[in-house]
Design a protein around this motif. Structure first.
Motif, PDB file in Angstrom:
ATOM      1  N   VAL A   1       6.072   8.383  -6.701  1.00 56.80           N
ATOM      2  CA  VAL A   1       6.122   9.357  -5.610  1.00 56.80           C
ATOM      3  C   VAL A   1       5.297  10.573  -6.012  1.00 56.80           C
ATOM      4  CG1 VAL A   1       7.599  10.823  -4.186  1.00 56.80           C
ATOM      5  CG2 VAL A   1       8.450   8.595  -4.986  1.00 56.80           C
ATOM      6  N   ALA A   2       4.307  10.929  -5.191  1.00 51.08           N
ATOM      7  CA  ALA A   2       3.497  12.117  -5.422  1.00 51.08           C
ATOM      8  C   ALA A   2       3.668  13.058  -4.231  1.00 51.08           C
ATOM      9  CB  ALA A   2       2.024  11.755  -5.598  1.00 51.08           C
TER      10      ALA A   2
ATOM     11  N   PRO B   1       0.831  -1.214   0.000  1.00 56.39           N
ATOM     12  CA  PRO B   1       0.000   0.000   0.000  1.00 56.39           C
ATOM     13  C   PRO B   1       0.865   1.264   0.000  1.00 56.39           C
ATOM     14  CG  PRO B   1      -0.794  -1.584   1.619  1.00 56.39           C
ATOM     15  CD  PRO B   1       0.532  -2.109   1.139  1.00 56.39           C
ATOM     16  N   ALA B   2       0.266   2.352  -0.409  1.00 54.08           N
ATOM     17  CA  ALA B   2       0.970   3.634  -0.425  1.00 54.08           C
ATOM     18  C   ALA B   2       1.371   4.043   0.984  1.00 54.08           C
ATOM     19  CB  ALA B   2       0.082   4.697  -1.062  1.00 54.08           C
TER      20      ALA B   2
ATOM     21  N   TYR C   1      -3.087  14.007  -3.847  1.00 49.44           N
ATOM     22  CA  TYR C   1      -4.272  13.183  -4.072  1.00 49.44           C
ATOM     23  C   TYR C   1      -4.707  13.185  -5.536  1.00 49.44           C
ATOM     24  CZ  TYR C   1      -8.979  11.355  -2.922  1.00 49.44           C
ATOM     25  OH  TYR C   1     -10.129  10.606  -2.821  1.00 49.44           O
ATOM     26  N   SER C   2      -4.307  14.192  -6.288  1.00 46.09           N
ATOM     27  CA  SER C   2      -4.688  14.227  -7.706  1.00 46.09           C
ATOM     28  C   SER C   2      -4.020  13.112  -8.505  1.00 46.09           C
ATOM     29  CB  SER C   2      -4.346  15.585  -8.321  1.00 46.09           C
ATOM     30  OG  SER C   2      -2.951  15.773  -8.399  1.00 46.09           O
TER      31      SER C   2
ATOM     32  N   HIS D   1       5.804  16.851   2.208  1.00 44.98           N
ATOM     33  CA  HIS D   1       5.023  15.637   2.425  1.00 44.98           C
ATOM     34  C   HIS D   1       4.865  14.929   1.087  1.00 44.98           C
ATOM     35  CE1 HIS D   1       0.947  13.668   2.301  1.00 44.98           C
ATOM     36  NE2 HIS D   1       1.560  12.970   3.237  1.00 44.98           N
ATOM     37  N   LEU D   2       5.013  13.616   1.113  1.00 46.89           N
ATOM     38  CA  LEU D   2       4.859  12.839  -0.110  1.00 46.89           C
ATOM     39  C   LEU D   2       4.155  11.520   0.185  1.00 46.89           C
ATOM     40  CD1 LEU D   2       7.178  10.329  -0.113  1.00 46.89           C
ATOM     41  CD2 LEU D   2       8.668  12.312  -0.331  1.00 46.89           C
ATOM     42  N   VAL D   3       3.627  10.932  -0.858  1.00 46.21           N
ATOM     43  CA  VAL D   3       3.034   9.605  -0.803  1.00 46.21           C
ATOM     44  C   VAL D   3       3.770   8.762  -1.837  1.00 46.21           C
ATOM     45  CG1 VAL D   3       0.927   8.251  -1.080  1.00 46.21           C
ATOM     46  CG2 VAL D   3       0.818  10.539  -0.073  1.00 46.21           C
TER      47      VAL D   3
END
Length: 337
Positions: A66-67, A14-15, A49-50, A28-30
């Motif tokens: 990586v977003a 999972p992310a 989130y986009s 901050h990143l996901v």
């Protein structure tokens, strides 16, 4: 890319959310998956989130997806100074994110404001960013006219939205009393197939009016659920809009900072995806025609029929397929670009 992109899907974890240090604070990143890094940079008014539909697909293709939350957004740092949001600061953030995650290089992909941030990251740091994907906003090299002077010439008696955003506090006073309704209207207005209200619409503001006067009535677009809207609204109700709007307030500083790169092409492999009904596709048609000169290693360019501005959310499957195909086409050797 430092290693080939896999042609087979693989199970990914999972992310994960993370905060990393950058010269201007923290980002901050996901992230999801492992492999060569693909750094995704959002636009206005959005967040990591986009890219929610792209993270798992790019990870499954064998990449470290990586977003980020761009500075001023979400959980990332929010400097108070307007000039802290100049393009050079965003490029430095992106370089620092790559290094903080233990990589030497990355492919960078941007949407809306994230597109020129990605383009300039590739332009200024080709040693770090080995390929660049541009969504919605085509690459246009720095030119001879100061941006605010150019924008002031748009629209005749009406005011172009970027000019409307220039004065600190003006757009905030319109947006922040009811963030949820405002962003719902903004997202809807720029979606494909939405009819503007009688008498006008985005991207212009009548004298004495507000940008939201051009928002259409009606339901949310099909790509945006109430839960999605709640997420976005929650982010901006917490952070406000000053940081995001300060990006617009640096266009002249960017023009000054990038003088040494006037007219400079981007030499890395590139991808462009735009929407048929998106404003930049129409206003910047000359920039798209100039791609053979400005993006000499353009792999492919796509205008999605009937699509609006929010391409990776409006046309998830199409954009995901185009992104993965492009990633698989990139040179696999270390440091190649």
């Amino acid at each position: 890319m430092s290693q080939p992109v896999s042609s087979r899907s693989a199970a990914v974890e999972p992310a994960r959310h993370r905060l990393v240090d950058v010269p201007g604070g923290r980002i901050h990143l996901v992230e999801q998956g492992t492999g060569p890094m693909v750094l995704m940079v959002h636009g206005f008014p959005e967040s990591w989130y986009s890219w929610r539909h792209q993270l798992p697909v790019i990870a499954e293709a064998g990449c470290h997806a990586v977003a980020i939350d761009v500075r001023g957004y979400g959980r990332s740092s929010k400097p108070a100074e307007v000039d802290a949001y100049r393009m050079l600061a965003h490029v430095a953030d992106n370089v620092a994110v790559v290094k903080a995650l233990g990589a030497e290089t990355a492919v960078i992909v941007g949407h809306d404001w994230g597109s020129p941030i990605a383009a300039n990251s590739a332009l200024l740091r080709p040693d770090v960013f080995t390929a660049v994907g541009l969504l919605s906003v085509p690459y246009a090299p720095r030119g001879g006219q100061r941006p605010t002077e150019a924008f002031a010439q748009f629209g005749g008696p009406e005011e172009f939205y970027i000019s409307y955003f220039q004065e600190p506090g003006r757009a905030e006073a319109e947006i922040e009393p009811d963030v949820r309704s405002w962003i719902a209207g903004f997202y809807t207005a720029l979606s494909g197939g939405v009819k503007p209200p009688a008498g006008g619409g985005l991207p212009f503001v009548a004298e004495g009016g507000r940008l939201s006067d051009g928002f259409p009535d009606g339901p949310l677009p099909s790509w945006l659920t109430e839960a999605d809207l709640d997420f976005y609204a929650g982010e901006f109700e917490h952070t406000g809009l000053t940081g995001p709007l300060n990006r617009y307030r640096n266009v002249d500083r960017d023009w000054e900072d990038l003088a040494a790169w006037d007219g400079e092409p981007i030499g890395q492999p590139a991808l462009f995806i735009g929407g048929e009904h998106d404003g930049p596709t129409q206003w910047m048609a000359d920039a798209i025609k100039a791609f053979p000169t400005t993006l000499p290693r353009l792999v492919s360019s796509h205008i999605l029929e009937g699509c609006g501005h929010w391409v990776q959310q409006e046309r998830t499957k199409e954009v995901n397929a185009l992104l993965v195909d492009w990633l698989r086409s990139l040179p696999a050797g270390p440091g190649q670009r």
